[in-house]
Design a protein around this motif. Structure first.
Motif: not given
Length: 126
Positions: A1-17
């Motif tokens: 099964m495949i689940y897809s989504r987009k990365v939200n800004f609040y999920e990133t750290d100070a380096q944008g990762v």
């Protein structure tokens, strides 16, 4: 099964990762997607089956980073199931690049007694 989504800004750290703590959340989202796809969203499991699905083990192997705005998919499946326990395995991908892999082990408990119970038939692999 495949689940897809987009990365939200609040999920990133100070380096944008994407911060490492989000991958277990992504796995949980994928499991919720699975339950919905078989007609038993988590609230139905809890209210109609009187069962909670608990997490017993979790592992994540980080391979490559994800960044804000990236779209990714999680290819996942139940790799093992017996009467009481089941295991999901996950591969997180952005395009053809493996971002992370992981594994979770679960059991079902009765919501009242909090004791482990057999996996309900409607949740078992067909």
């Amino acid at each position: 099964m495949i689940y897809s989504r987009k990365v939200n800004f609040y999920e990133t750290d100070a380096q944008g990762v994407v911060h490492h703590s989000n991958y277990p959340r992504y796995f949980e989202e994928a499991r919720g997607f699975y339950l919905e796809s078989i007609g038993y969203p988590y609230e139905k499991v809890r209210n109609e089956l009187n069962v909670d699905i608990i997490l017993l083990e979790l592992s994540v192997q980080y391979k490559n980073p994800l960044f804000f705005g990236d779209t990714f998919s999680i290819d996942f499946y139940i790799s093992d199931m017996d009467r009481f326990f089941f295991v999901f395995e996950y591969t997180v991908r952005k395009d053809n690049t493996v971002i992370a892999t992981g594994k979770t082990k679960h059991a079902c408990i009765n919501r009242n007694s909090r004791k482990i119970v057999s996996i309900p038939e409607v949740l078992r692999l067909k």
